[in-house]
Design a protein around this motif. Structure first.
Motif, PDB file in Angstrom:
ATOM      1  N   GLY A 114       0.783  -1.228   0.000  1.00  0.00           N
ATOM      2  CA  GLY A 114       0.000   0.000   0.000  1.00  0.00           C
ATOM      3  C   GLY A 114       0.816   1.281   0.000  1.00  0.00           C
ATOM      4  N   GLU A 115       2.108   1.199   0.351  1.00  0.00           N
ATOM      5  CA  GLU A 115       2.913   2.424   0.380  1.00  0.00           C
ATOM      6  C   GLU A 115       3.155   2.915  -1.043  1.00  0.00           C
ATOM      7  OE1 GLU A 115       7.265   4.091   1.775  1.00  0.00           O
ATOM      8  OE2 GLU A 115       6.269   2.578   2.997  1.00  0.00           O
ATOM      9  N   GLN A 116       3.147   4.226  -1.177  1.00  0.00           N
ATOM     10  CA  GLN A 116       3.453   4.858  -2.462  1.00  0.00           C
ATOM     11  C   GLN A 116       4.568   5.860  -2.217  1.00  0.00           C
ATOM     12  OE1 GLN A 116       0.086   6.577  -4.455  1.00  0.00           O
ATOM     13  NE2 GLN A 116       1.321   7.449  -6.076  1.00  0.00           N
ATOM     14  N   THR A 139       5.515   1.310 -10.691  1.00  0.00           N
ATOM     15  CA  THR A 139       4.435   2.273 -10.461  1.00  0.00           C
ATOM     16  C   THR A 139       4.695   3.179  -9.269  1.00  0.00           C
ATOM     17  OG1 THR A 139       3.266   0.720  -9.022  1.00  0.00           O
ATOM     18  CG2 THR A 139       2.739   0.640 -11.387  1.00  0.00           C
ATOM     19  N   ILE A 152       3.956   2.184  -6.375  1.00  0.00           N
ATOM     20  CA  ILE A 152       2.964   1.721  -5.392  1.00  0.00           C
ATOM     21  C   ILE A 152       3.320   0.287  -5.016  1.00  0.00           C
ATOM     22  CG2 ILE A 152       0.530   1.241  -4.963  1.00  0.00           C
ATOM     23  CD1 ILE A 152      -0.075   3.334  -7.196  1.00  0.00           C
ATOM     24  N   TYR A 153       3.456   0.041  -3.739  1.00  0.00           N
ATOM     25  CA  TYR A 153       3.821  -1.289  -3.249  1.00  0.00           C
ATOM     26  C   TYR A 153       2.569  -2.165  -3.317  1.00  0.00           C
ATOM     27  CZ  TYR A 153       6.864  -4.454  -0.645  1.00  0.00           C
ATOM     28  OH  TYR A 153       7.658  -5.504  -0.267  1.00  0.00           O
ATOM     29  N   ASP A 154       2.459  -2.904  -4.419  1.00  0.00           N
ATOM     30  CA  ASP A 154       1.272  -3.708  -4.669  1.00  0.00           C
ATOM     31  C   ASP A 154       1.551  -5.183  -4.379  1.00  0.00           C
ATOM     32  OD1 ASP A 154       2.909  -4.429  -6.773  1.00  0.00           O
ATOM     33  OD2 ASP A 154       1.704  -3.427  -8.299  1.00  0.00           O
TER      34      ASP A 154
END
Length: 177
Positions: free
Chosen positions: A101-103, A130, A132-134
């Motif tokens: 969730g971290e960006q 991206t 973004i930690y997906d």
């Protein structure tokens, strides 16, 4: 501070060091010996430096020549130095972990490094960059952690970061050769 006066030999040695450094980047300046003794090769090197900079070709280090030589020497050191490192991993708070969730820019760096090392680690799937930690990034980090005998949490703490950077540096060196 009580400084000792520079001796003639020390001054000549400094001049030779400056010219030697410049000779690495400019083939028109022959490298002088590093002896601290004035000789024909030192004079030849200094004359070539003067010629390049359109100074009177005296083969002697007057104030103008000396100051320009020193400035060019400092500039060459800055040019040849490794680029300054950009600290990306957050140092505070202590024990920080980058997680799902971290960006951030740090996540983008993680994704980039994973992309570069994935050929060395055949089970790491490609991850989109991206920032973004997906879930794909999480899965790739878990695989990386498992392969490096780290706890497979999927979170990037300092230990995982350090292993990731080391793997990237090895891959980067291998690709440069």
């Amino acid at each position: 501070m009580n400084r000792q006066p520079t001796t003639r030999a020390q001054a000549i040695l400094n001049l030779q060091r400056y010219l030697r450094q410049l000779s690495y980047f400019d083939e028109t300046v022959p490298p002088p010996p590093l002896s601290g003794t004035w000789d024909a090769r030192t004079e030849e090197s200094l004359t070539a430096f003067q010629r390049k900079h359109r100074l009177p070709e005296t083969g002697r280090a007057d104030d103008v020549t000396w100051n320009l030589l020193y400035d060019e020497y400092k500039r060459s050191l800055a040019f040849a130095a490794a680029p300054r490192a950009l600290p990306v991993f957050p140092l505070l708070p202590d024990g920080y972990e980058i997680a799902l969730g971290e960006q951030s820019f740090a996540v983008m760096a993680i994704q980039y490094m994973l992309g570069e090392i994935r050929l060395q680690y055949d089970n790491i799937e490609e991850v989109a960059q991206t920032g973004i930690y997906d879930t794909d990034t999480d899965a790739a980090i878990r695989e990386f952690q498992t392969r490096n005998l780290l706890p497979a949490t999927g979170k990037v703490n300092k230990a995982t970061w350090d292993f990731l950077v080391a793997a990237y540096e090895i891959t980067f060196k291998d690709n440069k050769q």
